[in-house]
Write a protein that holds these residues in place. Structure first.
Motif, PDB file in Angstrom:
ATOM      1  N   SER A  34      82.388  -9.290  42.908  1.00 29.86           N
ATOM      2  CA  SER A  34      81.797  -8.188  42.367  1.00 29.86           C
ATOM      3  C   SER A  34      82.090  -7.148  43.901  1.00 29.86           C
ATOM      4  O   SER A  34      81.674  -7.593  44.849  1.00 29.86           O
ATOM      5  CB  SER A  34      80.594  -8.096  41.744  1.00 29.86           C
ATOM      6  OG  SER A  34      79.630  -8.368  42.605  1.00 29.86           O
ATOM      7  N   LYS A  35      82.038  -5.911  43.385  1.00 31.68           N
ATOM      8  CA  LYS A  35      81.741  -5.012  44.524  1.00 31.68           C
ATOM      9  C   LYS A  35      80.451  -4.926  45.178  1.00 31.68           C
ATOM     10  O   LYS A  35      80.443  -4.748  46.335  1.00 31.68           O
ATOM     11  CB  LYS A  35      81.950  -3.467  43.671  1.00 31.68           C
ATOM     12  CG  LYS A  35      81.820  -2.415  44.586  1.00 31.68           C
ATOM     13  CD  LYS A  35      82.210  -0.844  44.032  1.00 31.68           C
ATOM     14  CE  LYS A  35      81.911   0.081  45.059  1.00 31.68           C
ATOM     15  NZ  LYS A  35      81.877   1.589  44.598  1.00 31.68           N
ATOM     16  N   GLU A  36      79.389  -5.348  44.404  1.00 31.74           N
ATOM     17  CA  GLU A  36      78.167  -5.433  44.850  1.00 31.74           C
ATOM     18  C   GLU A  36      77.925  -6.406  45.993  1.00 31.74           C
ATOM     19  O   GLU A  36      77.608  -6.489  47.018  1.00 31.74           O
ATOM     20  CB  GLU A  36      77.201  -5.668  43.853  1.00 31.74           C
ATOM     21  CG  GLU A  36      75.657  -5.846  44.300  1.00 31.74           C
ATOM     22  CD  GLU A  36      74.616  -6.208  43.213  1.00 31.74           C
ATOM     23  OE1 GLU A  36      73.715  -6.478  43.413  1.00 31.74           O
ATOM     24  OE2 GLU A  36      75.107  -6.481  41.910  1.00 31.74           O
ATOM     25  N   GLU A  76      80.095  -5.645  49.264  1.00 26.12           N
ATOM     26  CA  GLU A  76      79.314  -4.742  50.250  1.00 26.12           C
ATOM     27  C   GLU A  76      78.089  -5.705  50.787  1.00 26.12           C
ATOM     28  O   GLU A  76      77.770  -5.283  52.001  1.00 26.12           O
ATOM     29  CB  GLU A  76      78.661  -3.553  49.319  1.00 26.12           C
ATOM     30  CG  GLU A  76      79.769  -2.538  48.695  1.00 26.12           C
ATOM     31  CD  GLU A  76      79.152  -1.412  47.782  1.00 26.12           C
ATOM     32  OE1 GLU A  76      77.967  -1.627  47.661  1.00 26.12           O
ATOM     33  OE2 GLU A  76      80.149  -0.658  47.776  1.00 26.12           O
ATOM     34  N   LYS A  77      77.658  -6.571  50.026  1.00 27.29           N
ATOM     35  CA  LYS A  77      76.422  -7.395  50.715  1.00 27.29           C
ATOM     36  C   LYS A  77      76.883  -8.306  51.589  1.00 27.29           C
ATOM     37  O   LYS A  77      76.252  -8.516  52.690  1.00 27.29           O
ATOM     38  CB  LYS A  77      75.862  -8.115  49.437  1.00 27.29           C
ATOM     39  CG  LYS A  77      74.848  -8.889  49.783  1.00 27.29           C
ATOM     40  CD  LYS A  77      73.449  -8.363  49.989  1.00 27.29           C
ATOM     41  CE  LYS A  77      72.444  -9.221  49.901  1.00 27.29           C
ATOM     42  NZ  LYS A  77      70.908  -8.509  50.489  1.00 27.29           N
ATOM     43  N   ASN A  95      81.620  -3.968  39.437  1.00 27.68           N
ATOM     44  CA  ASN A  95      80.322  -4.507  38.842  1.00 27.68           C
ATOM     45  C   ASN A  95      79.880  -4.428  37.278  1.00 27.68           C
ATOM     46  O   ASN A  95      80.486  -3.324  36.557  1.00 27.68           O
ATOM     47  CB  ASN A  95      78.965  -3.834  39.622  1.00 27.68           C
ATOM     48  CG  ASN A  95      78.900  -4.011  41.155  1.00 27.68           C
ATOM     49  OD1 ASN A  95      79.367  -4.991  41.479  1.00 27.68           O
ATOM     50  ND2 ASN A  95      78.348  -3.111  41.749  1.00 27.68           N
ATOM     51  N   SER A 123      74.705  -3.236  33.371  1.00 25.71           N
ATOM     52  CA  SER A 123      73.372  -3.724  33.169  1.00 25.71           C
ATOM     53  C   SER A 123      73.540  -4.343  31.772  1.00 25.71           C
ATOM     54  O   SER A 123      72.622  -5.424  31.592  1.00 25.71           O
ATOM     55  CB  SER A 123      72.440  -2.795  33.543  1.00 25.71           C
ATOM     56  OG  SER A 123      72.343  -1.669  32.649  1.00 25.71           O
ATOM     57  N   ASN A 132      78.683 -12.466  39.570  1.00 26.58           N
ATOM     58  CA  ASN A 132      78.949 -12.014  40.727  1.00 26.58           C
ATOM     59  C   ASN A 132      79.975 -12.572  41.510  1.00 26.58           C
ATOM     60  O   ASN A 132      80.785 -11.971  42.377  1.00 26.58           O
ATOM     61  CB  ASN A 132      77.779 -11.739  41.790  1.00 26.58           C
ATOM     62  CG  ASN A 132      76.605 -11.003  41.497  1.00 26.58           C
ATOM     63  OD1 ASN A 132      76.980 -10.028  41.034  1.00 26.58           O
ATOM     64  ND2 ASN A 132      75.201 -11.357  41.339  1.00 26.58           N
TER      65      ASN A 132
END
Length: 418
Positions: free
Chosen positions: A55-57, A60-61, A92, A95, A102
């Motif tokens: 995922s994009k999250e 970046e993490k 992502n 919610s 992920n």
């Protein structure tokens, strides 16, 4: 999926960064991206068991502003460590999604997990080794139906595949289709879909009841305070009546002012709510976030409550003032009946008493739940070592190993389990 401290040296020696423990790891066919509308930002889905999409999250993490495509990550899958090459980055999940992985690896990678599970169970393994066997119920299948398809007719057509199941006890199972919008609240009676996020429709009733009670208290509080504010202007309204105000002009004016105050108060209320979403979401273990404000239904409900509150309170207060004698209004009083004034004060006191009781009750329940979660000590893991006998040869020698471990200095007790 998990990453442990034991592979830090392996990861760092290969120049792959640090070790993290992550959840929401999924295995899927690459067509899942088109089926569920998962938008690929860069690259593409995993094509084989050596690739993965993240995922994009997570991009970046793990990689910051650096492009992750082509980079390698180490994952512990089963009892083995796998180096997977990042082939794509996807947007992502929202919610409110029933699934939110992920990481999405290729479905053929599950072959290693299934074989490892069968190896661990040894003689007790009654599952087929073939990962795509009809006897396996671990996988979820998503189907896109055309607009003119009949779900019931399609379900009946699917039943013929039960002939491919070799386990006689499972041939009686009936296939069924479920709309994706029903997964969250209407999956409790279904088995095998533990991998999706599920809610409890009964909880919604409790939450709605609590919300309505809080809303009722807030509305009563607003009406009482608004009434008290207008009672300080009784001489002004009495003067209006003397100057010829009719029975509708005062209620309209009070309704307008009450509505204006309710709308203006909506601004700080929204700011407070927006800032406290994490404090609402985390204790309830829900995924509420700012997206709730992008829902048209939310705004319609909020505006409806504000308009009803402002209109109802203003109209009730305005009509009460209109029915009061002009002489009494000019004296700055709403009534010469002292019993009625005492009743109003009693009602106000009762209202605040109920509010205080609810607040104390909420704090008490919160402390009780916190005590139940943090003070119950089940197993004490201190000085306990777990050794996995992960081969058939080791498992067959359990009694011998157990006797030998008992002889070691400092060993108090041993136990075995499957």
């Amino acid at each position: 999926f998990q990453a442990e401290d034991g592979i830090r040296d392996l990861v760092r020696s290969r120049g792959l960064g640090d070790v993290y423990k992550r959840q929401n790891f999924a295995f899927a066919d690459e067509t899942i991206f088109d089926c569920l509308g998962i938008r690929i930002i860069d690259g593409g889905p995993a094509h084989n068991h050596t690739e993965i999409a993240i995922s994009k999250e997570m991009a970046e993490k793990h990689f910051g502003s650096n492009p992750p495509i082509g980079e390698t990550m180490v994952f512990r899958i089963g009892n083995n460590y796998k180096l997977l090459t990042i082939r794509g980055v996807y947007k992502n999940f929202p919610s409110n999604s029933s699934i939110s992985p992920n990481y999405i690896a290729h479905i053929t990678l599950t072959n290693e997990i299934i074989r490892q599970a069968g190896h661990t169970l040894g003689q007790y393994n009654n599952r087929p080794d073939e990962i795509f066997s009809w006897d396996r119920f671990e996988y979820g299948t998503y189907i896109i139906l055309s607009a003119n398809s009949d779900p019931i007719e399609t379900t009946q057509y699917l039943q013929k595949y039960s002939e491919n199941i070799t386990d006689e006890s499972k041939r009686e199972y009936k296939f069924s289709l479920q709309p994706t919008k029903d997964i969250y609240l209407k999956s409790n009676e279904l088995g095998g879909n533990w991998w999706v996020s599920q809610g409890n429709s009964q909880e919604l009733i409790y939450y709605a009841a609590i919300a309505l009670l809080i809303l009722l208290i807030a509305i009563l509080n607003y009406v009482l305070l608004t009434r008290s504010r207008f009672l300080t202007r009784l001489k002004e309204f009495g003067t209006h009546k003397v100057l010829g105000a009719n029975n509708y002009s005062i209620p309209r004016r009070v309704v307008f002012e009450s509505m204006l105050i309710a709308l203006v108060s909506l601004i700080p209320a929204l700011l407070i709510t927006f800032g406290n979403i994490p404090y609402i979401s985390n204790p309830l273990e829900r995924t509420i976030d700012s997206r709730v404000f992008f829902n048209l239904t939310t705004w319609l409900v909020v505006l409806f409550v504000v308009l009803i509150t402002g209109t109802a309170s203003g109209w009730v207060i305005g009509n009460s003032i209109t029915r009061t004698s002009t002489v009494i209004l000019l004296k700055g009083k709403s009534s010469l009946n002292k019993a009625k004034q005492k009743l109003n004060n009693t009602f106000l006191s009762l209202h605040f008493a109920i509010f205080i009781i609810l607040m104390v009750g909420a704090i008490t329940v919160n402390k009780q739940i916190d005590y139940a979660l943090s003070n119950f000590k089940s197993i004490d893991p201190t000085n306990i070592i777990i050794c996995e006998l992960n081969t058939s040869n080791l498992s067959s020698q359990f009694n011998t190993i157990d006797d030998e471990i008992h002889k070691l200095p400092g060993v108090i007790q041993t136990a075995g389990s499957t």
